[in-house]
Design an enzyme around this catalytic site. Sequence first.
Site, mmCIF file in Angstrom:
data_model
loop_
_atom_site.group_PDB
_atom_site.id
_atom_site.type_symbol
_atom_site.label_atom_id
_atom_site.label_comp_id
_atom_site.label_asym_id
_atom_site.label_seq_id
_atom_site.Cartn_x
_atom_site.Cartn_y
_atom_site.Cartn_z
ATOM 1 N N SER A 252 -106.392 -76.665 -5.751
ATOM 2 C CA SER A 252 -106.633 -76.832 -4.320
ATOM 3 C C SER A 252 -108.025 -77.390 -4.090
ATOM 4 C CB SER A 252 -106.494 -75.492 -3.616
ATOM 5 O OG SER A 252 -107.596 -74.678 -3.936
ATOM 6 N N LYS A 253 -108.365 -77.538 -2.841
ATOM 7 C CA LYS A 253 -109.659 -78.127 -2.494
ATOM 8 C C LYS A 253 -110.840 -77.443 -3.193
ATOM 9 C CE LYS A 253 -108.356 -80.759 1.281
ATOM 10 N NZ LYS A 253 -107.008 -80.881 0.741
ATOM 11 N N ARG A 254 -110.672 -76.152 -3.408
ATOM 12 C CA ARG A 254 -111.755 -75.411 -4.055
ATOM 13 C C ARG A 254 -112.133 -75.993 -5.422
ATOM 14 N NH1 ARG A 254 -109.937 -70.695 -5.792
ATOM 15 N NH2 ARG A 254 -107.783 -71.085 -5.295
ATOM 16 N N HIS A 255 -111.184 -76.649 -6.048
ATOM 17 C CA HIS A 255 -111.425 -77.145 -7.393
ATOM 18 C C HIS A 255 -112.045 -78.528 -7.418
ATOM 19 C CE1 HIS A 255 -108.045 -74.213 -7.810
ATOM 20 N NE2 HIS A 255 -108.903 -73.734 -8.683
ATOM 21 N N GLY A 256 -112.663 -78.931 -6.303
ATOM 22 C CA GLY A 256 -113.287 -80.237 -6.275
ATOM 23 C C GLY A 256 -112.275 -81.292 -5.894
#
Length: 491
Positions: A252-256
């Site tokens: 997800s977005k959290r992973h860059g």
Amino acid sequence: MNDKIRVRFAPSPTGELHLGNVRTAIFNWLFAKKNDGVFVLRIEDTDRNRYVETAVETITNSLQWMGLNWDEGPDIGGEFGPYNQSERLNLYNSIAEKLLLTNMAYKCYCTTERLQQLRETQTKNKQQIGYDGYCRNTSSNQKTNLENSKFVLRFRVPQSGITSLTDSIHGTKTFPNKLIDDFILIKTDGYPTYHFANVIDDHYMKISHVLRADEWLSSTPKHLLIYESLEWKPPIYIHLPIILGSDKSRLSKRHGATSIMEYKAEGFLPDAMLNALSLLGWALDDKTTIISREELTKKFELDKISKSPSMFDIEKLKWINSQYIRTTDNQNLNSILYSFLENNYKEKSKDYPFTLKYLSQITPLIKERINTLNEADDWINFFFHDCRKYTIEELIPKNMTLENTILLLKQSILTLQNTTPFNAELINNNLRTQAVSLDISIRQLLGSLRMAITAQKVAPPLFETIEILNKTRTIKLIEKAIDFLENPVNK
RNA sequence: GAUCCUAUCGUCUAGUAGGUUAGGACACAAGACUUUCAAUCUUGUAACACGGGUUCGAAUCCCGUUAGGAUCGCCA
């Protein structure tokens, strides 16, 4: 008999295509190519709330950039169109009508408030979560009173029996029907839900194989139930393992960077992306890590898809990308690099014009030093604008004094002036001779010169660099450095 | 909570009819080469989640445990 393989990629236009989507698209595309089948692009735009105006274009651009061409789709049409679900409402409604008539579906007038409360109580009481069938058995008399209020259409799920699902990579699984709640077919706004639309479209578009992410596995029985009620033959299901981020949770977005276009912007090559993504959850054999698009379309096999989810590793992607950069021939790489840097460099290169021809001299020097296209910037910057950002200390080689360094630089100017023709080989020879006569190591000499000329500790090979910059520019740069060393206070 | 899925080096994976020194790649470490950085070459560290079976023999078959993930929306 029509047994042609037809697969589809069916994104919803809610934003960018992320890596997981693209991997699904790739597997579909490869499977179609391998088997001489048809790859269909279908836009699942039945959610009006999440619809993003530009998303369709973003999706098609991404697919095109990756070289995943479709044989049928919203833009090019095809035998089984239209390919936007929003344009197929009549079809969904007619099927819904049919199910209503045969009592396989029913109208539900429950409010969202009631449903929310229901869910809360179920959660609190640790009961199974799902629709409780409140409207399932309400008589039609009662319903007429409600005829004016909004309703959804629900599927009447059999309360007994089992639904068994055969998946090509997971095998056969069975689900008791009593655990499946009466799910929604048509929403109050008249649009179908995914469950409903996808079944109808896959049927009418004659989709033979459905390759989709694992997250759909648990709702597949619902789809199977619809097929059964309509007496349609379901497609063959292949549920693909999910792609995880570095913390083992879903990407997800959290992973860059997760959207494919971000990778494009960072300077990854489409073929490298294809290569890397294909190898996530699939492997040809025990040793292949670099595999071309062509080979992929020849050797892709469904039964080599793994069952377990895989983590996306950016380091491996970088390595694969570097391999593609290195094996691209110079001319080709040069034009790729040129268009990649063009916008930025057209205005950035104040001191020397950014041209394809000039860049073509530089490209071979950095080819083996960059993993992504955007890393080129750090290497070639100084070719286009002079920047003196070094300190005195950085100009002075190890074990040498300020005076000696100035001497070294002055001597180098003389040497270079006397170098004709001005090519890397001769520059190399002459500077080496100079180092010997000054009784310093070539390391010391080049260290200082490199800093003076490129203003960087790390730079492309110096002799070639000097040749490309040309005699005048190089000497000017060295003069600047000397001036800086002699009059540091003024600077 | 319920249902489902999954389990080999840190990561991606090979292992498909039980017998391998468990193979490769990325990353990491050391060395060689060298003009900085790379590249290249050599070498090395490193895995069958756990516990029971079945068997002469299990990463591989069976059962259980554990762990992770997915799903349970008028989202797809």
